[in-house]
Design an enzyme around this catalytic site. Sequence first.
Site, short mmCIF file in Angstrom:
data_model
loop_
_atom_site.label_atom_id
_atom_site.label_comp_id
_atom_site.label_asym_id
_atom_site.label_seq_id
_atom_site.Cartn_x
_atom_site.Cartn_y
_atom_site.Cartn_z
N GLY A 40 0.83 -1.21 0.00
CA GLY A 40 0.00 0.00 0.00
C GLY A 40 0.85 1.25 0.00
N SER A 41 0.19 2.40 0.00
CA SER A 41 0.94 3.65 -0.13
C SER A 41 1.77 3.95 1.11
CB SER A 41 -0.02 4.81 -0.43
OG SER A 41 -1.00 4.92 0.58
N THR A 42 1.28 3.61 2.30
CA THR A 42 2.05 3.87 3.52
C THR A 42 3.24 2.91 3.58
OG1 THR A 42 -0.13 4.29 4.51
CG2 THR A 42 1.78 4.40 5.97
N GLY A 106 -6.84 -4.93 3.23
CA GLY A 106 -7.19 -5.52 1.95
C GLY A 106 -7.65 -4.52 0.92
N GLU A 114 -0.85 -10.78 3.34
CA GLU A 114 -0.62 -9.95 4.53
C GLU A 114 -0.93 -10.74 5.80
OE1 GLU A 114 -1.51 -5.53 2.61
OE2 GLU A 114 -3.14 -6.60 3.58
N LYS A 132 -7.44 6.55 9.63
CA LYS A 132 -7.70 5.10 9.74
C LYS A 132 -8.19 4.71 11.14
CE LYS A 132 -5.84 4.77 5.62
NZ LYS A 132 -4.64 4.05 5.32
#
Length: 231
Positions: A40-42, A106, A114, A132
Amino acid sequence: MTNAHTSQQALLKQAQLKQAVAQAALAYVKPGEVLGVGTGSTANLFIDGLRDLARDIPAAVASSEATRERLQAIGIEVVNANEVSRIAVYVDGADEINPQLAMIKGGGAALTREKIVAEMSDQFVCIADASKWVQRLGTFPLPIEVLPMARSMVARALVKLGGDPVYRQGVVTDNGNVILDVYNLDLSRPAEMEATINNIVGVVCNGLFARRPADVLLLGRDDGVEVITVS
Ligand code: 5RP
């Protein structure tokens, strides 16, 4: 100020918070030990930060093909999960996380790998911007990886559980499966729902991470990175 300008500002702020938690997570990397890396982006920002530590990382287990490529591009050896028995630390993002550090994951369709990496890890460090953080999981639709031939059957079973499944069009996971995003499920008992959904034939994995939650949350807030653990 226009709405477009305001939402652009919010995205910029979110990107800064992601960068801050990705940076903070570098302190959790254990030199000489196998590292698990999320998707993911993080997680990508975390990988970018690993460039200077690459020499101290003997091997990494990647939670997706995209992550594998990104790690290899900075010179980190990526091994198959079958080649290691334990992973010291796993760093990954989340779509939602609650005070028990249970998560929905997800959004990037990588939930199954993951969850395998999380299960193999001694410590799961979740990195997330403040958007989040939730008191109750379930605003973000729950991703479920499903064998293609079972898609409609599983969708009907999810409706019986009170959910509204939506087929994520055009997405095929790294494992060759499809994703159903499920709205309106009652996730007040996430560990129970995680097990219930896993029991539906044709489900490969669901994006509830309640049975194996994170151990540490690095939460990016306007006033800095908050470290949250559950005692
Ligand atoms: C991918 C994931 C990601 O951790 C989750 O979607 C968060 O992504 P981002 O860091 O881009 O907000 O579960 O399957």
